[in-house]
Design an enzyme around this catalytic site. Structure first.
Site, PDB file in Angstrom:
ATOM      1  N   ASN A 157       0.870  -1.174   0.000  1.00  0.00           N
ATOM      2  CA  ASN A 157       0.000   0.000   0.000  1.00  0.00           C
ATOM      3  C   ASN A 157       0.907   1.224   0.000  1.00  0.00           C
ATOM      4  O   ASN A 157       1.347   1.721   1.031  1.00  0.00           O
ATOM      5  CB  ASN A 157      -0.911  -0.010   1.234  1.00  0.00           C
ATOM      6  CG  ASN A 157      -1.940  -1.111   1.175  1.00  0.00           C
ATOM      7  OD1 ASN A 157      -2.900  -1.050   0.424  1.00  0.00           O
ATOM      8  ND2 ASN A 157      -1.726  -2.152   1.989  1.00  0.00           N
ATOM      9  N   GLU A 158       1.199   1.692  -1.206  1.00  0.00           N
ATOM     10  CA  GLU A 158       2.177   2.747  -1.392  1.00  0.00           C
ATOM     11  C   GLU A 158       1.590   4.120  -1.041  1.00  0.00           C
ATOM     12  O   GLU A 158       0.372   4.258  -0.861  1.00  0.00           O
ATOM     13  CB  GLU A 158       2.648   2.741  -2.850  1.00  0.00           C
ATOM     14  CG  GLU A 158       3.275   1.426  -3.300  1.00  0.00           C
ATOM     15  CD  GLU A 158       4.687   1.216  -2.760  1.00  0.00           C
ATOM     16  OE1 GLU A 158       5.043   1.806  -1.719  1.00  0.00           O
ATOM     17  OE2 GLU A 158       5.450   0.454  -3.384  1.00  0.00           O
ATOM     18  N   PRO A 159       2.457   5.143  -0.915  1.00  0.00           N
ATOM     19  CA  PRO A 159       1.959   6.509  -0.663  1.00  0.00           C
ATOM     20  C   PRO A 159       0.850   6.885  -1.637  1.00  0.00           C
ATOM     21  O   PRO A 159       0.942   6.637  -2.837  1.00  0.00           O
ATOM     22  CB  PRO A 159       3.210   7.367  -0.881  1.00  0.00           C
ATOM     23  CG  PRO A 159       4.338   6.473  -0.473  1.00  0.00           C
ATOM     24  CD  PRO A 159       3.934   5.101  -0.935  1.00  0.00           C
ATOM     25  N   SER A 161      -2.260   5.681  -0.966  1.00  0.00           N
ATOM     26  CA  SER A 161      -3.318   4.711  -0.647  1.00  0.00           C
ATOM     27  C   SER A 161      -4.254   5.297   0.406  1.00  0.00           C
ATOM     28  O   SER A 161      -3.807   5.917   1.374  1.00  0.00           O
ATOM     29  CB  SER A 161      -2.703   3.410  -0.130  1.00  0.00           C
ATOM     30  OG  SER A 161      -1.883   2.802  -1.105  1.00  0.00           O
TER      31      SER A 161
END
Length: 633
Positions: A157-159, A161
């Site tokens: 869950n990358e920046p 999200s």
């Protein structure tokens, strides 16, 4: 500490090291499993991959084999998987989980679940819905074990999200790809996407424990624990979870307020180290030299307790200034026939036997090249001990070039060697057909190791030490041909013991750089510590001092430095020339990381940065400085 609550928005537990921390987490998981077994219910675990949970899994395996902990009634769901990814690939999380846990315990194969990296793009949405439905069918997670990325991600869950994000295919952030490049053998080989469990499902877990080890995680940990909730740092969403705990080692916790500036949180013991830490921090924060700090500065920045002990800022300033002044020396081996009461090193013996341990074949010159040169020039008997071959960091075309040179050399001077020709042909055939991340054959690994060994010898010639003073240990833990190494073993430690006993040094220099992204420095340092522990009772060890240097990635905090060796512009240039001897590590190294600078540039900027900090604190202005911390065993 009441004030700590206002800074830390997630409960944290800081351990001395990741070993003890991992055992505590494994024990909590074991207790949960046993409790659920008594209730006749399955335990639903969420699991992570990466380096952080490895020791937890090792301890769970030990508890299974030695204490009878059963996993027959445990159901697990992993966070994520790269896409596309075959399950038997070296980088596959399916393979990781089997090798690190599942193949060593009694969990049924039908009880563990990992996202499928072989699916087509069209199949993924339905798979993700089914994955979440299966979790819900089992009643959700009893416990979720997480790690954290340097960019603050949890899972993939990358920046960006959102908190209610579902399980989905995610495009990987550049920081994540750079970190993964080490495992894949290059940034261009890292998959662009991954399937990840959504934050929404993670937040529904009854209990969440997040692990973080090492300096490179400190910034993301501080932002997650103390910063505002933001999609830019997805781990900050955990502030809204009612039962989350961050388990940290001391280095990962180093930027938390209660560690970095503890006087802002609670009363502290104002010993010498704490005073130095607080005053240098205040000086740099205000942009004022130490000797210009005022009582008002102390009072306005949470240091009134210190002021009340001394009465006035002037006395504190003078004391700290002297602390700093006494760390600076142009005589790292001690100045002969001089008063050494205020010097970091002893004057006697005037000529010392010195061992510089270098984890890779270039750490000596990159990290302490100026000090290395000065120790030799000042007449000390300097030995360099290269702990590993560094062979995985040599590009394939470099290996081909050197193999071809040997063949051409033999032909030119009519000394044809059938064995050399055979090795060359094997290497060419292998490298031309080599698959991504395929293990090098032994001949190629040997060629790459010889390249780096030759470069190290060239550096030693450049500095001026005798060739017999360069020692190559080829520690067994490293020689796997992959990034993933074997555990440190007795054979590794014995090699360290043997060389120390042979030289019987008055000084040992070792890499204390735990920000090394490869992890090799930490293992090499552990080997040295364990070796010294075994022989510290010997008479010659009573006269041995151990100094720790940092590598290309970071520097000691100013308050930690106990010896600072200044360098003139000419010495900085000479160090650069020494680093240039490592040609295979120039112009696009295999594991560049996110820092595009070459190693000589990193080293010079770091050394100049250290000198600048000393100058900003009010000390003399030098071109550059190399810094060391003494380890008192």
């Amino acid at each position: 500490m009441e004030q700590a609550i206002s800074f830390e928005r997630i409960p944290t537990h800081i351990f001395d090291d990741s070993e003890n921390a991992s055992k505590a987490v494994a024990q909590e998981i074991a207790n949960l499993i046993q409790e659920k077994n008594k209730e006749g219910k399955p335990t639903i675990l969420g699991l992570a991959t990466g380096s952080s949970p490895k020791k937890v899994y090792q301890e769970l395996i030990r508890m299974h084999k030695e204490e009878g902990l059963s996993f027959k009634n445990v159901i697990t769901f992993n966070l994520d998987e790269y896409h596309p990814m075959e399950p038997d690939s070296v980088q596959s999380y399916v393979r990781f989980m089997r090798e690190q846990l599942f193949d060593h315990i009694d969990i049924p194969a039908t009880n563990y679940h990992i996202p499928d990296g072989t699916l087509t793009i069209e199949q993924i949405p339905e798979f993700c819905r089914a994955y979440e439905a299966k979790i819900e069918k089992h009643g959700g997670f009893d416990f979720y074990l997480l790690g954290i990325g340097r960019n603050g991600h949890i899972g993939f869950n990358e920046p960006g999200s959102v908190i209610n994000s579902k399980t989905r295919l995610m495009t990987l952030d550049i920081t994540t790809k750079i970190d993964a490049a080490i495992d894949f053998g290059g940034l261009e080989k890292v998959p662009k996407k991954a399937i990840t469990l959504g934050i929404d499902k993670i937040m529904q877990a009854k209990r969440i424990v997040l692990l973080a080890w090492g300096e490179h995680k400190a910034q993301s940990v501080a932002k997650a624990v103390e910063g505002p909730i933001t999609s830019d740092i997805p781990a900050t969403y955990l502030q809204q979870h009612p039962n989350t705990l961050f388990i940290l080692d001391e280095t990962a916790a180093s930027l938390l307020t209660r560690i970095k500036t503890p006087w802002l949180v609670d009363s502290v013991n104002w010993d010498r180290n704490m005073i130095k830490k607080a005053v240098t921090h205040l000086s740099l924060q205000l942009g004022k030299p130490v000797l210009k700090l005022t009582s008002k500065d102390y009072n306005e920045h949470g240091m009134s307790d210190l002021l009340s002990l001394y009465g006035q800022a002037y006395d504190i300033n003078i004391e700290v200034f002297n602390y700093l002044q006494h760390t600076i020396t142009g005589w790292p081996g001690g100045k002969p026939n001089a008063d050494d009461s205020n010097r970091p090193e002893r004057a006697f013996p005037a000529k010392k036997k010195v061992i510089i341990f270098s984890p890779h074949p270039d750490d000596d010159i990159i990290s302490m090249g100026g000090t290395f040169q000065r120790l030799h020039d000042q007449g000390h008997d300097v030995h360099v001990v290269y702990q590993t071959s560094g062979n995985i960091a040599v590009a394939d075309d470099e290996a081909l070039r050197f193999a071809e040179f040997v063949v051409d050399f033999n032909e030119k001077f009519e000394s044809s060697n059938a064995k050399a020709n055979k090795i060359y042909k094997e290497a060419v055939k292998f490298l031309k057909n080599k698959k991504d991340s395929e293990l090098d054959i032994p001949a190629v690994r040997e060629i790459k190791g010889l390249i780096r060994q030759g470069e190290a010898k060239n550096t030693c010639r450049f500095v001026g030490i005798k060739k017999e003073n360069a020692h190559f240990l080829h520690m067994p833990f490293y020689e796997t041909g992959t990034i993933r190494k074997k555990p440190l073993g007795e054979a590794d430690i014995q090699l360290i013991i043997d060389i120390i006993e042979e030289v019987q040094p008055h000084q040992i220099y070792a890499a204390g750089d735990l920000a090394d992204p490869h992890g090799t420095h930490k293992v090499c340092l552990d080997a040295i510590f364990q070796a010294i522990e075994k022989i510290k009772h010997k008479e010659y060890m009573k006269n041995c001092w151990v100094w720790l240097y940092k590598g290309a990635w970071a520097e000691w905090d100013i308050d930690q430095i106990e010896m600072a060796v200044p360098m003139s512009p000419d010495q900085v240039f000479k160090k650069r020339m020494g680093i240039f001897k490592h040609q295979s590590q120039k112009d696009g190294v295999v594991f560049q990381g996110e820092d595009s600078r070459e190693f000589w540039q990193r080293a010079e900027e770091r050394n100049r940065g250290t000198a600048h900090i000393y100058n900003a604190l009010g000390l003399a202005e030098y071109e550059a400085m190399e810094a060391f911390v003494r380890w008192k065993f």
